[in-house]
Design an enzyme around this catalytic site. Structure first.
Site, PDB file in Angstrom:
ATOM      1  N   HIS A  63       7.705   9.299  -5.461  1.00 38.71           N
ATOM      2  CA  HIS A  63       9.154   9.377  -6.522  1.00 38.71           C
ATOM      3  C   HIS A  63       9.355  10.428  -6.516  1.00 38.71           C
ATOM      4  O   HIS A  63      11.107  11.081  -7.095  1.00 38.71           O
ATOM      5  CB  HIS A  63       8.800   8.485  -7.008  1.00 38.71           C
ATOM      6  CG  HIS A  63       8.513   7.390  -6.917  1.00 38.71           C
ATOM      7  ND1 HIS A  63       7.757   5.737  -5.890  1.00 38.71           N
ATOM      8  CD2 HIS A  63       6.918   6.822  -7.646  1.00 38.71           C
ATOM      9  CE1 HIS A  63       7.435   5.284  -6.385  1.00 38.71           C
ATOM     10  NE2 HIS A  63       5.841   5.802  -7.365  1.00 38.71           N
ATOM     11  N   SER A  89      28.190  32.336   1.780  1.00 39.57           N
ATOM     12  CA  SER A  89      29.042  31.222   1.563  1.00 39.57           C
ATOM     13  C   SER A  89      30.393  32.631   1.862  1.00 39.57           C
ATOM     14  O   SER A  89      30.550  33.899   1.018  1.00 39.57           O
ATOM     15  CB  SER A  89      28.946  30.446   0.555  1.00 39.57           C
ATOM     16  OG  SER A  89      30.387  30.291   0.165  1.00 39.57           O
ATOM     17  N   LYS A 133      26.621  31.811  -3.272  1.00 40.56           N
ATOM     18  CA  LYS A 133      25.911  31.128  -2.538  1.00 40.56           C
ATOM     19  C   LYS A 133      24.827  31.851  -2.251  1.00 40.56           C
ATOM     20  O   LYS A 133      24.954  33.365  -1.283  1.00 40.56           O
ATOM     21  CB  LYS A 133      26.944  30.830  -1.890  1.00 40.56           C
ATOM     22  CG  LYS A 133      27.318  29.406  -2.612  1.00 40.56           C
ATOM     23  CD  LYS A 133      26.558  28.186  -3.365  1.00 40.56           C
ATOM     24  CE  LYS A 133      26.317  27.473  -2.303  1.00 40.56           C
ATOM     25  NZ  LYS A 133      26.614  26.785  -1.817  1.00 40.56           N
ATOM     26  N   GLU A 172      17.919  23.647   6.586  1.00 37.38           N
ATOM     27  CA  GLU A 172      18.396  23.283   6.997  1.00 37.38           C
ATOM     28  C   GLU A 172      18.285  22.360   8.587  1.00 37.38           C
ATOM     29  O   GLU A 172      18.675  20.769   8.840  1.00 37.38           O
ATOM     30  CB  GLU A 172      20.302  22.577   6.095  1.00 37.38           C
ATOM     31  CG  GLU A 172      19.634  23.144   4.766  1.00 37.38           C
ATOM     32  CD  GLU A 172      21.427  23.323   4.232  1.00 37.38           C
ATOM     33  OE1 GLU A 172      22.206  22.430   4.037  1.00 37.38           O
ATOM     34  OE2 GLU A 172      21.111  24.488   4.049  1.00 37.38           O
TER      35      GLU A 172
END
Ligand code: ARG
Length: 458
Positions: free
Chosen positions: A153, A274, A280, A287
């Site tokens: 979980h 970024s 960043k 992804e």
């Protein structure tokens, strides 16, 4: 090619909707390979003369050299790769080129070409997956004893070793490879000689062409051979399962790379910055692996729906079989390569992983197991006692292993000093030494076994 029956040529729209050269040129090599096998068989069977066959072979080889050098020219009027090759052959060697298409049709031709292409694609994926497995095994061996939290979980559950976690993906890929191998074994029959749909009256030798093309045997039913694309779907379904696994691994890297976890630092080579937020460091490659899995699922859906409800035998819908397979193959290849790079070069923050396992009361099960094993308490009661200890640790903002013995004994008098031995995360993982368990010795065994299996393949 079929103009004899028609008074007028096709409209521009007809040409455009009909043409597949834009994508099927991708298997020009397989098309020429299959034509060479066919023409050799035609002359061996004395269906065409040896002289004509030699001229055709020579022409085909010249076309291959041209395509290799300059690429395939695209002419919508010539529809597909089969017609492009035949047309160029006629330009090169004259009317004798027309004999190549004896005893075959584009229907068995495209089925043969595509099987050859998918077979190569499977071999390519298999090699790439072996590489990713090798990378996982190396890192697993290196981190066989490094403790991290294991989750259920996404809540800290029990300590595991990082090596064990990485080897889980090795196992998934092992099964993926066996699915691709199954697909390969099933597709390896030659449709060539099925002709348009019913076979042919020419005295062809299908065993001979099957053999030269590396197929195990000719297909047994001509209608089936020209009209099923289950081999392409087998490939796509195996690719889908594999992409789902890669997507899960990518997702772990994404979570682990977040500041809150801080379990992994992705290498610069697989991160992006970024344009507006200078701090960043984004896990874009991971992804996109996660994202590409969606497109691969989409490709599988596309071909499934194309094939659903088609009557026997060939229908032109089936020309649309190729783009989804090509797209899925390209996306899968890139995904495997990106994950391999990330697995090879990421830096795992093992101190942070260990601290997280220690902070999460991950050894609570070990505590309960000790109460059962040593103190002879029934598990349900032991679970309850452990729960009280966890609550106390939380109240004191301490790890379970930091609670003084007296505090534990105040919860249950049957607890003694020996319990302290099982509360460390190292003791916990070492104790889980059942076959397939997370103990460092088991992980090293599995990694060694996996490494030997990969080496044996080479
Ligand atoms: N380009 C076609 C395809 O990919 C080749 C087969 C054409 N056959 C036909 N009967 N029109 O499916």
């Amino acid at each position: 090619m079929w103009g004899g029956r028609f008074a007028a040529g096709p409209s521009a729209i007809m040409r455009e909707i009909n043409a597949s050269i834009g994508f099927d040129k991708r298997f020009w090599r397989e098309d020429i390979q299959a034509s060479l096998a066919h023409v050799t068989m035609l002359s061996a069977q004395e269906i065409i003369t040896a002289g004509d066959a030699a001229a055709i072979r020579e022409g085909l080889l010249r076309i291959a050299a041209e395509y290799e050098q300059d690429g395939v020219p695209e002419d919508l009027a010539l529809e597909d790769i089969h017609m492009h090759v035949e047309h160029r052959l006629a330009e090169l060697i004259g009317p004798v080129a027309g004999r190549l298409h004896t005893a075959r049709s584009r229907n068995d031709q495209v089925a043969t070409d595509f099987r050859l292409w998918v077979r190569n694609a499977i071999d390519e994926v298999d090699r790439a997956l072996a590489g990713l497995q090798g990378a996982l095994v190396d890192r697993a061996d290196q981190h066989a004893a490094d403790v991290m939290p294991g989750f259920t979980h996404l809540q800290i559950a029990q300590p595991v070793t990082l090596g064990h976690h990485l080897m889980a993906y090795h196992e998934m890929l092992r099964r993926d490879r066996s699915r691709f191998a199954d697909a390969r074994a099933r597709l390896n029959e030659s449709p060539l000689g099925s002709a348009a749909l019913a076979g042919t009256g020419f005295p062809i030798d299908r065993d001979a062409t099957a053999k030269v093309l590396g197929f195990d045997r000719p297909t047994a039913n001509s209608l089936d051979a020209v009209s099923d694309r289950d081999f392409a779907l087998d490939y796509l379904m195996a690719a889908t399962q594999c992409a789902l696994h890669l997507s899960r691994l990518a997702e772990e890297f994404i979570i682990w790379a977040s500041q809150m976890f801080g379990f992994v630092e992705l290498p610069d080579e697989y991160s992006t910055g970024s344009s507006i937020m200078p701090q960043k460091r984004n896990p874009d490659a991971a992804e996109l692996v996660r994202g590409h899995a969606g497109r691969i699922v989409g490709a599988t859906t596309a071909l499934s729906v194309t094939m659903k409800g088609l009557p026997l035998a060939y229908s032109k819908d089936m020309q649309d079989d190729k783009p989804p397979v090509f797209e899925a193959h390209d996306l899968l290849g890139l995904s495997i390569a990106a994950m391999t790079g990330m697995v090879e070069t990421s830096r795992f923050n093992v101190a942070r992983m260990r601290a997280a396992a220690e902070a999460g009361h991950a050894t609570a099960t070990d505590f309960a197991d000790w109460l059962v094993r040593v103190a002879g308490i029934p598990f349900r009661e032991a679970h309850h006692i452990t729960g009280q200890a966890v609550r106390l640790a939380d109240k004191r903002n301490a790890a379970l292993s930091e609670l003084p013995l007296e505090a534990l004994q105040a919860i249950d008098a049957r607890i003694d000093a020996r319990v302290l031995d099982v509360l460390s995360v190292d003791a916990s993982v070492s104790a889980r030494n059942s076959y397939g368990g997370t103990a460092p010795e088991r992980v090293r065994e599995q990694a060694a076994k996996a490494k030997a299996a990969l080496q044996a393949e080479e």
